[in-house]
Design an enzyme around this catalytic site. Structure first.
Site, PDB file in Angstrom:
ATOM      1  N   ASP A   1     -11.313   7.850 -22.025  1.00 27.61           N
ATOM      2  CA  ASP A   1     -11.186   6.446 -21.616  1.00 27.61           C
ATOM      3  C   ASP A   1     -10.905   5.646 -22.887  1.00 27.61           C
ATOM      4  OD1 ASP A   1     -11.531   3.808 -20.971  1.00 27.61           O
ATOM      5  OD2 ASP A   1     -13.544   4.033 -20.134  1.00 27.61           O
TER       6      ASP A   1
ATOM      7  N   GLU B   1       0.844  -1.201   0.000  1.00 26.77           N
ATOM      8  CA  GLU B   1       0.000   0.000   0.000  1.00 26.77           C
ATOM      9  C   GLU B   1       0.875   1.245   0.000  1.00 26.77           C
ATOM     10  OE1 GLU B   1      -2.562  -0.530   3.376  1.00 26.77           O
ATOM     11  OE2 GLU B   1      -3.792  -1.999   2.324  1.00 26.77           O
TER      12      GLU B   1
HETATM   13  C1  LIG Z   1     -13.480  -2.465 -20.895  1.00 26.49           C
HETATM   14  C2  LIG Z   1     -13.783  -1.080 -20.598  1.00 26.49           C
HETATM   15  C3  LIG Z   1     -13.847  -0.599 -19.270  1.00 26.49           C
HETATM   16  C4  LIG Z   1     -13.926  -1.477 -18.053  1.00 26.49           C
HETATM   17  O1  LIG Z   1     -12.951  -2.357 -17.835  1.00 26.49           O
HETATM   18  P1  LIG Z   1     -13.105  -3.558 -16.798  1.00 26.49           P
HETATM   19  O2  LIG Z   1     -11.704  -3.993 -16.618  1.00 26.49           O
HETATM   20  O3  LIG Z   1     -13.993  -4.565 -17.436  1.00 26.49           O
HETATM   21  O4  LIG Z   1     -13.702  -3.022 -15.534  1.00 26.49           O
HETATM   22  C5  LIG Z   1     -14.015   0.760 -19.085  1.00 26.49           C
HETATM   23  N1  LIG Z   1     -14.138   1.600 -20.126  1.00 26.49           N
HETATM   24  C6  LIG Z   1     -14.145   1.168 -21.400  1.00 26.49           C
HETATM   25  C7  LIG Z   1     -14.302   2.155 -22.505  1.00 26.49           C
HETATM   26  C8  LIG Z   1     -13.963  -0.180 -21.681  1.00 26.49           C
HETATM   27  O5  LIG Z   1     -13.970  -0.584 -22.953  1.00 26.49           O
END
Ligand SMILES: *Cc1c(COP(=O)(O)O)cnc(C)c1O
Length: 418
Positions: free
Chosen positions: A201, A57
């Site tokens: 993202d 941590e």
């Molecule tokens: C896959 C994905 C996530 C989430 O990822 P996990 O590891 O499944 O929680 C978030 N944002 C986007 C755009 C994704 O394609």
């Protein structure tokens, strides 16, 4: 050295047997789910190490546990490589996966109840961008922009008018089923105009950006880039955040202790390895081949009567409107393709009139098949198999014959790590 596989086989044959089945499944079929990939073998090696035993941590140099001199080395490597690859001032490689990575940005920077502007979910946005069923969707007020289904373009005049009216604190772009690339600059400009932070993202395309095949939102001055590490990047399951220096302290505190406890250091080690490999020349070739394969697959499907949402693709994925193309729903298409040895997933299309469990589309992507070494010729062959499977979805014998064809094709392309 301990032979972990032999130990597993002897101790727990039930788990071992399931592993063998999964290995066979990954080898014999074609993986076209655009969020999946085959991790680098070195990533698998790093995951199965004693780094999993270690609590650490905190962050390198400031830990709440002793004995962290080696985990500090790997976390520093991962952070430095992430910064270099995405041209960012700061990196946090501890998010356990994509969902907590996005939550760490929201919870660290945005007050509960405030407004976040994100892409309409049926137009390609992700569950973690405020789906009503998610906790984030309840904590924040998410408002939406849409795409033009004709060509997938974003109507920035409309986006701007929503932003001016709703005054979001954060503008989010990113997707899991949008087949185009973004022009990031207008997002940044509109965010600036309303005093919002900008987050991209890029979970699906992190590897394609790292490999230089797609645009990097950090070049357009975004505050945050978040990406999963297990999709096009071929790393371990996990998430990471890169950001401007001014956000470094807040983001680190938001990940730990805000949201998570101890990081998974075997995952961090594997992330460091994936980032090293992603910075090398073969990965650049891989990233550009992923896009070439997607273009080839889209063209071959279109030639054979498939209608693609937005008419094609500029990235690694595409969505077939299977109702319009073959008069079957997405669930039926997914099942027929599965029987033909092609793994895909059903998918809602923009403003889908049909329910999510029987949507109008299927989503396909090329990262995993490209990792096996498949090229444009194989994409053409797969398009034919897929169209035949969807046209003959009720014919079990036909589907079995197609499955054999897929298996023969796959036998020429070994899965890395298997
Ligand atoms: C896959 C994905 C996530 C989430 O990822 P996990 O590891 O499944 O929680 C978030 N944002 C986007 C755009 C994704 O394609």
């Amino acid at each position: 050295m301990t032979d972990y596989r032999a130990a597993l086989k002897a101790t727990d044959p039930d788990v071992f047997e399931a592993l063998i089945g999964e290995e066979r499944r990954q080898r014999d079929g074609v993986e076209l789910i655009p969020s999946e990939n085959y991790a680098f073998p070195e990533v698998l090696a790093a995951l199965g190490t004693v780094f999993t035993n270690k609590y650490s941590e905190g962050y390198p140099g400031r830990r709440y546990y002793g004995g962290t001199e080696f985990v500090d080395v790997i976390e520093n490597l991962a952070r430095d490589r992430a910064k270099a690859l995405f041209r960012a001032e700061h990196a946090n490689v501890q998010p356990l996966s994509g969902s907590p990575m996005n939550q760490a940005v929201y919870l660290g920077f945005i007050e509960p109840g405030a407004t976040i502007l994100a892409m309409e979910l049926s137009h390609g946005g992700h569950l973690t961008h405020g789906a009503p069923v998610s906790h984030m969707g309840k904590i924040y007020k998410f408002v939406r922009y849409k795409t033009n289904p004709q060509d997938g373009s974003i109507d920035f005049d409309h986006l701007r008018s929503v932003a001016l009216k709703e005054k979001p604190k954060l503008v989010v772009c990113g997707y899991s089923s949008y087949p185009r690339d973004y022009d990031y600059k207008p997002f940044r400009q509109i965010a600036d105009e309303v005093g919002a932070l900008a987050m991209a993202d890029v979970s699906h395309i992190g590897g394609l950006i790292a490999g230089g095949a797609m645009r990097n939102p950090m070049d357009a001055g975004f505050d945050f880039l978040t990406t999963t590490t297990h999709k096009s990047l071929r790393g371990p399951r996990g998430g990471m955040i890169v950001c401007k220096k001014e956000h470094a302290k807040t983001i680190d505190q938001s990940v730990f202790p805000g949201l998570q406890g101890g990081p998974h250091m075997n995952q961090v080690a594997a992330t460091a390895v994936a980032l090293k490999l992603a910075s090398e020349a073969p990965f650049k070739a891989y990233a550009s081949q992923v896009l070439k394969n997607a273009k080839a697959l889209a063209a071959a499907l279109t030639d054979q009567g498939a209608y693609l949402v937005t008419g094609g693709t500029d990235n690694h994925l595409m969505v077939i409107d299977v109702v319009k193309s073959f008069n079957i729903n997405g669930a039926e298409a997914e099942k027929a393709l599965d029987h033909a040895g092609v793994t895909t997933n059903k998918q809602v299309i923009p403003d889908d009139p049909n329910p999510p469990l029987k949507p109008s589309g299927v989503r396909l992507g090329t990262p995993a098949a490209t990792t096996r070494g498949m090229k444009e010729g194989e994409m053409k062959a797969l398009a034919r198999v897929m169209v035949e499977a969807m046209k003959n979805h009720g014919d079990a014998r036909r589907l079995e014959a197609l499955r054999q064809e897929t298996r023969v094709l796959c036998s020429r392309f070994p899965v890395p790590g298997l």
